[in-house]
Design an enzyme around this catalytic site. Structure first.
Site, short mmCIF file in Angstrom:
data_model
loop_
_atom_site.label_atom_id
_atom_site.label_comp_id
_atom_site.label_asym_id
_atom_site.label_seq_id
_atom_site.Cartn_x
_atom_site.Cartn_y
_atom_site.Cartn_z
N ARG A 29 -4.45 -1.27 8.23
CA ARG A 29 -3.92 -0.18 9.04
C ARG A 29 -3.22 -0.72 10.29
NH1 ARG A 29 -5.23 4.33 6.47
NH2 ARG A 29 -7.16 4.25 5.26
N ASN A 87 11.56 -3.59 8.66
CA ASN A 87 12.45 -3.91 9.77
C ASN A 87 12.83 -5.39 9.67
OD1 ASN A 87 12.21 -1.30 10.90
ND2 ASN A 87 10.27 -1.88 11.84
N HIS A 100 6.63 -7.59 6.41
CA HIS A 100 5.69 -6.48 6.20
C HIS A 100 6.43 -5.21 5.83
CE1 HIS A 100 6.64 -6.89 10.50
NE2 HIS A 100 6.58 -5.57 10.57
N HIS A 102 6.07 -1.23 5.94
CA HIS A 102 5.34 -0.12 6.56
C HIS A 102 5.24 1.02 5.55
CE1 HIS A 102 5.83 -1.28 10.97
NE2 HIS A 102 6.83 -1.98 10.46
P1 AMP Z 1 7.64 -4.42 13.21
O1 AMP Z 1 8.20 -3.82 14.47
O2 AMP Z 1 8.29 -3.90 11.97
O3 AMP Z 1 7.63 -5.93 13.28
O4 AMP Z 1 6.15 -3.91 13.10
C1 AMP Z 1 5.06 -4.60 13.63
C2 AMP Z 1 3.88 -3.66 13.54
O5 AMP Z 1 2.69 -4.41 13.68
C3 AMP Z 1 3.87 -2.57 14.64
O6 AMP Z 1 3.87 -1.29 14.01
C4 AMP Z 1 2.55 -2.85 15.38
O7 AMP Z 1 1.90 -1.67 15.78
C5 AMP Z 1 1.74 -3.61 14.33
N1 AMP Z 1 0.71 -4.48 14.85
C6 AMP Z 1 0.80 -5.37 15.87
N2 AMP Z 1 -0.36 -6.04 16.05
C7 AMP Z 1 -1.21 -5.57 15.11
C8 AMP Z 1 -2.58 -5.84 14.78
N3 AMP Z 1 -3.30 -6.77 15.45
N4 AMP Z 1 -3.14 -5.15 13.77
C9 AMP Z 1 -2.45 -4.22 13.10
N5 AMP Z 1 -1.14 -3.91 13.35
C10 AMP Z 1 -0.55 -4.57 14.34
#
Ligand code: AMP
Ligand code: ZN
Length: 114
Positions: A29, A87, A100, A102
């Site tokens: 999550r 992204n 990743h 989403h």
């Molecule tokens: P992006 O902007 O596509 O690189 O998405 C990175 C995502 O990682 C964001 O939605 C953050 O909220 C999420 N994120 C960052 N650190 C963590 C963490 N420790 N555990 C879970 N999600 C995270």
């Protein structure tokens, strides 16, 4: 040792709420969810972004999407619908350089793309 937040999550060095894992992918999550369901699905192998994909990763990418489909059903949002977002790079809003996907759902999306 890989100095990458998501590699550390896979290794269990940083806590997260894992909802699915197999030999190829891990799903957990998002720490800052934008909708009732917000799950990140990542390859266990470190790939920085879509830009770094090689032809041998093609089945792995397919597996990411297959996991997303199964998780959407598990979360009860398969019929109501959801968004899958990757992204890429600065303009794409990528903050973490470990590929990743989403999976976002549970309410009607409010924001148009772009
Ligand atoms: P992006 O902007 O596509 O690189 O998405 C990175 C995502 O990682 C964001 O939605 C953050 O909220 C999420 N994120 C960052 N650190 C963590 C963490 N420790 N555990 C879970 N999600 C995270
Ligand atoms: Zn990584």
């Amino acid at each position: 040792m890989c100095d990458c937040l998501f590699c550390k999550i896979i290794a269990g060095e940083i806590p997260s709420e894992v909802v699915y894992e197999d030999e190829q992918v891990t799903a957990f999550r998002d720490i800052n969810p934008v909708a009732p369901t917000h799950i990140l699905i990542i390859p266990n192998k470190h790939i920085a972004s879509i830009n770094e994909l090689t032809p041998e990763d093609e089945s792995l990418v397919g597996h990411l999407f297959a996991a997303a489909k199964d998780l959407a059903k598990q979360e009860g949002i398969a019929e109501s619908g959801y968004r899958l977002i990757i992204n890429v790079g600065p303009h794409g809003g990528q903050e973490i350089y470990h590929l990743h996907l989403h999976l976002i759902g549970g309410h009607k999306m409010r924001h148009p793309m772009g």
